[in-house]
Design a protein around this motif. Structure first.
Motif, PDB file in Angstrom:
ATOM      1  N   PRO A 175       7.192   5.910  11.262  1.00 16.93           N
ATOM      2  CA  PRO A 175       6.749   5.132  10.319  1.00 16.93           C
ATOM      3  C   PRO A 175       6.197   3.850  10.857  1.00 16.93           C
ATOM      4  CG  PRO A 175       9.124   5.420  10.044  1.00 16.93           C
ATOM      5  CD  PRO A 175       8.766   6.182  11.374  1.00 16.93           C
ATOM      6  N   PHE A 187       5.968   8.338   5.082  1.00 14.36           N
ATOM      7  CA  PHE A 187       7.241   7.786   4.350  1.00 14.36           C
ATOM      8  C   PHE A 187       7.989   7.161   5.578  1.00 14.36           C
ATOM      9  CE2 PHE A 187       5.401  10.678   1.472  1.00 14.36           C
ATOM     10  CZ  PHE A 187       5.602  10.211   0.098  1.00 14.36           C
ATOM     11  N   THR A 193      -0.060   9.550   3.643  1.00 15.29           N
ATOM     12  CA  THR A 193       1.032   8.928   3.530  1.00 15.29           C
ATOM     13  C   THR A 193       2.119   9.116   4.414  1.00 15.29           C
ATOM     14  OG1 THR A 193       0.593   9.221   0.948  1.00 15.29           O
ATOM     15  CG2 THR A 193       2.703   8.483   1.458  1.00 15.29           C
ATOM     16  N   LYS A 197       6.815   2.729   3.835  1.00 12.78           N
ATOM     17  CA  LYS A 197       5.684   3.756   3.388  1.00 12.78           C
ATOM     18  C   LYS A 197       4.316   3.146   3.458  1.00 12.78           C
ATOM     19  CE  LYS A 197       4.164   5.956  -0.864  1.00 12.78           C
ATOM     20  NZ  LYS A 197       4.433   6.059  -1.984  1.00 12.78           N
ATOM     21  N   GLN A 232      -0.004   4.043   3.224  1.00  9.70           N
ATOM     22  CA  GLN A 232      -1.096   5.125   3.029  1.00  9.70           C
ATOM     23  C   GLN A 232      -2.204   4.629   3.333  1.00  9.70           C
ATOM     24  OE1 GLN A 232      -0.616   5.137  -1.398  1.00  9.70           O
ATOM     25  NE2 GLN A 232       0.432   7.235  -1.199  1.00  9.70           N
TER      26      GLN A 232
END
Length: 160
Positions: A139, A100, A98, A148, A150
């Motif tokens: 990111p 962020f 993940t 975010k 994933q």
């Protein structure tokens, strides 16, 4: 007569141009709703990246560079680990990564539902202790805003 000829084209112009102003102006909420519905929320404009991959201009090659870097770095950090000795039957770990918006990164091992053979808490703690001091990851970007993301990476534990 000249006045009528001059007045006629001007009056036609004014009467037809008034119809331009007669159109209904869309509501602000309707416009916002329309724009939100047009956005594909499952994809990002730019994938997460590292400094070395940012030089690549092709989007697919940059994405592949990032995933190759991430997989190889995780494999290197886990290379001299007790996971291989504790669980010799475990050759691959799927790691949920993940990223962020503030560039913080977390790693979680993913196990099959029938994984009673593994001490998942111990593997999770080993993974988290080994994956510290990870290189900075920029990111993902969606419409100019960091978001975010994933994804799950299969990490192969090398056997000697």
């Amino acid at each position: 007569m000249r006045k009528i000829i001059l007045f006629l084209p001007l009056s036609v112009f004014f009467f037809t141009s008034c119809q331009l102003f007669d159109k209904k102006v869309p509501n602000e909420k309707e416009l916002l709703e329309k724009q939100i519905n047009e956005i594909n929320w499952k994809e990002v404009d730019e994938y997460p990246s590292i400094v070395d991959c940012e030089k690549i201009t092709n989007e697919e090659e940059r994405k592949q560079c990032f995933f190759d870097f991430l997989t190889s770095t995780i494999q290197q950090k886990l290379d001299n680990d007790t996971l291989r000795t504790m669980y010799p039957q475990l050759d691959t770990i799927e790691v949920k990564v993940t990223v962020f918006p503030n560039a913080e990164v977390t790693f979680e091992p993913q196990f099959p539902r029938d994984s009673v053979a593994y001490d998942t808490i111990k593997i999770d703690s080993i993974l988290k202790s080994k994956l510290v001091d990870f290189p900075k990851i920029n990111p993902a970007i969606k419409r100019g805003i960091p978001v975010k993301t994933q994804f799950v990476l299969p990490v192969i534990l090398k056997m000697e």
